[in-house]
Design an enzyme around this catalytic site. Structure first.
Site, short mmCIF file in Angstrom:
data_model
loop_
_atom_site.label_atom_id
_atom_site.label_comp_id
_atom_site.label_asym_id
_atom_site.label_seq_id
_atom_site.Cartn_x
_atom_site.Cartn_y
_atom_site.Cartn_z
N HIS A 1 23.75 89.29 14.71
CA HIS A 1 25.00 88.60 15.61
C HIS A 1 25.25 87.85 14.37
O HIS A 1 26.78 88.64 13.92
CB HIS A 1 24.27 87.68 16.44
CG HIS A 1 23.88 87.69 17.62
ND1 HIS A 1 24.48 88.38 18.42
CD2 HIS A 1 22.33 87.71 18.47
CE1 HIS A 1 23.42 88.56 19.69
NE2 HIS A 1 22.00 87.74 19.59
N ASP B 1 21.84 94.69 23.24
CA ASP B 1 20.58 93.24 23.60
C ASP B 1 20.75 92.83 24.88
O ASP B 1 19.74 93.93 24.70
CB ASP B 1 22.46 92.55 22.27
CG ASP B 1 21.52 90.68 22.65
OD1 ASP B 1 20.65 90.89 22.78
OD2 ASP B 1 22.06 90.22 22.06
C1 NGQ Z 1 16.49 87.23 22.72
N1 NGQ Z 1 18.78 86.24 23.43
O1 NGQ Z 1 15.83 87.73 22.23
O2 NGQ Z 1 16.59 87.37 24.47
C2 NGQ Z 1 17.56 85.57 23.03
C3 NGQ Z 1 17.36 84.80 23.85
C4 NGQ Z 1 15.72 83.24 22.85
C5 NGQ Z 1 19.72 86.31 22.71
N2 NGQ Z 1 19.85 85.88 21.03
C6 NGQ Z 1 16.02 84.07 23.83
N3 NGQ Z 1 21.01 87.25 22.55
O3 NGQ Z 1 17.02 82.61 21.65
O4 NGQ Z 1 14.53 82.00 22.19
ZN ZN Z 2 19.05 89.89 20.56
#
Ligand code: NGQ
Ligand code: ZN
Length: 451
Positions: free
Chosen positions: A268, A319
């Site tokens: 990101h 993602d």
């Molecule tokens: C993830 N998702 O690792 O799936 C994360 C959310 C988190 C994104 N950052 C989970 N899009 O941040 O703990």
């Molecule tokens: Zn991710």
């Protein structure tokens, strides 16, 4: 040995006619242009290199269609995350494998030939490790093996709920390890991946929210030369929390404290000042952009123009896997830039094709991020090839880069015809060879998950 003859192909030196590729042991053994087809060659229209998908959380594919309903007054990344955590608690090993396998088939159908699986769902729903600590990692490996998608497994280290070593949330219990147990998990993951030709393992400290500085140092030391992936600066609140905790923004803090280099992939990196943007570009690290998910979650828009102007490298990742497409990711990336700058063809070179510029940059950045020594249609690179159905009535009048522009901006996945990963053909006529069986298994898994 397999030989493929292409009417036209995109080689590292540019478009060439009558290209004959020979694949052996998963690699490209020879490349000839202006060469006739030999008896027994498979013949196709237009060939381009396969694309790396540098960031996936496979299990989230199963949430597609389930999170697009407005919650209460506010609906944000953080409320989506609560839903995602609840969903993650319901997934068992069989569901993990079934979901990942159909997902990986879809990735191949879209023109991705390898994936970086940012894998953090490690333990049983009660938070205790499975009898085999790498049970779920092995299910990811099995999905890659069944479908033929190239795998860089990125076991995730996750220990805290926020900056400053805050206690983790209940909903994060399946993700958690201390460095010693993570080292065991990593070792077991390496053993599982060793069975898969061409596959590799990196490390993934989840984010600066989930690790302390000491843990980050410990995890990086376990990389053994493999890639290091980390989420960073995706949400404004994360930047604010970082400022409140250490008095610095996430990217600013990381670049000041750690020797970020070409082995790193920062996922990101949405919210950066100009100083951070230029600083990150100069490290040679890859920005792991996930344009569809970043749009879906309301993250923000990556500062692509100053980043590219400073020589920054990027690749693309699917993602949350809400939608799978090489073309769709690149289109979303470019369209966000157009909306931001109110211009057209923002990420192209002057006078050049936008589709071509996006595909070239993302293929190079993606290969680097997944630790591939070589990429593209050249001798010694993995035999990862995508053929495009260039003879169809809609696009038959287009040549070379125009066809890439039609793929990215118009046709999307429908233009993908054949896909070879590591020298084996896995997709014909746009369909993965095992799609029917994988779909049935997926359907059964969803019946268990959703009821
Ligand atoms: C993830 N998702 O690792 O799936 C994360 C959310 C988190 C994104 N950052 C989970 N899009 O941040 O703990
Ligand atoms: Zn991710």
């Amino acid at each position: 040995m397999t030989a493929i003859h292409l009417r036209r192909a995109l080689l590292p030196e540019g478009w060439r006619d009558e290209v004959r590729l020979v694949f052996a042991d998963g690699l490209i053994a020879s490349v000839e242009s202006d060469a006739p087809a030999a008896p027994g060659d498979e013949v196709a229209e237009v060939g381009v290199p396969g694309m790396a998908n540098l960031h996936s959380h496979a299990f989230q594919r199963a949430m597609a269609g389930l999170t697009e309903q407005r919650g209460g007054k506010t609906d944000t990344f953080w409320t989506w995350r609560e839903t995602m955590y609840r969903f993650a608690l319901s997934i068992g090993p069989d569901e993990m494998e079934a979901v990942a396998a159909l997902l990986y088939a879809e990735m191949l159908e879209a023109g991705f030939t390898s994936v970086g699986e940012f894998h953090y769902l490690h333990h049983a729903p009660d938070g205790q490790p499975y009898a085999n600590i790498a049970e779920l990692a092995e299910r990811i490996v099995a999905a890659a093996q069944t479908t033929g998608l190239g795998l860089t497994l990125l076991p995730v280290f996750y220990a805290h709920g926020n900056f400053g070593g805050a206690a983790p949330h209940e909903g994060q219990r399946r993700f958690l390890n201390d460095p010693a147990r993570f080292a065991r998990l990593l070792e077991a993951s390496r053993a599982a991946v060793a069975r898969l030709p061409g596959a590799s393992v990196g490390v993934a400290p989840h984010s600066l929210r989930a690790v302390t500085e000491a843990e980050l140092t410990a995890v990086i030391a376990m990389a053994e030369g493999g890639p290091i992936h980390m989420h960073i600066a995706e949400q404004v609140r994360e930047v604010d929390d970082s400022l409140a905790w250490v008095g610095a923004r996430p990217v600013q803090w990381l670049l000041a404290r750690f020797a970020v280099d070409r082995r790193w992939c920062l996922i990101h990196a949405t919210h950066m000042t100009d100083f951070e943007t230029t600083g990150l570009a100069r490290t040679g690290a890859v920005a792991g952009l996930c344009p569809i998910t970043e749009g879906n979650l309301g993250d923000g828009i990556f500062p692509a123009r100053p980043f590219r102007a400073a020589g920054g490298r990027f690749g693309i990742g699917s993602d949350s896997n809400v939608r799978i497409g090489v073309a769709a990711e690149l289109r979303q990336l470019e369209y966000a830039q157009r909306l931001l700058h109110r211009e057209r063809n923002v990420l192209a070179e002057a006078g050049g094709s936008t589709g071509r510029a996006l595909l070239d940059a993302a293929a190079a950045g993606g290969a680097q991020a997944l630790g591939a020594a070589m990429h593209g249609l050249r001798v010694g690179a993995p035999a990862d090839l995508v053929t495009l159905a260039a003879a169809g009535p809609l696009y038959a009048h287009l040549a070379d880069d125009q066809l890439l522009d039609a793929w990215v901006f118009s046709a999307g996945n429908a233009l993908v015809d054949g896909v070879w990963a590591r020298g084996i053909k896995r997709v014909s006529g746009g369909r993965h060879h095992d799609r029917a069986a994988l779909s049935e298994r997926y359907r059964a898994a969803m019946a268990t998950l959703i009821g």
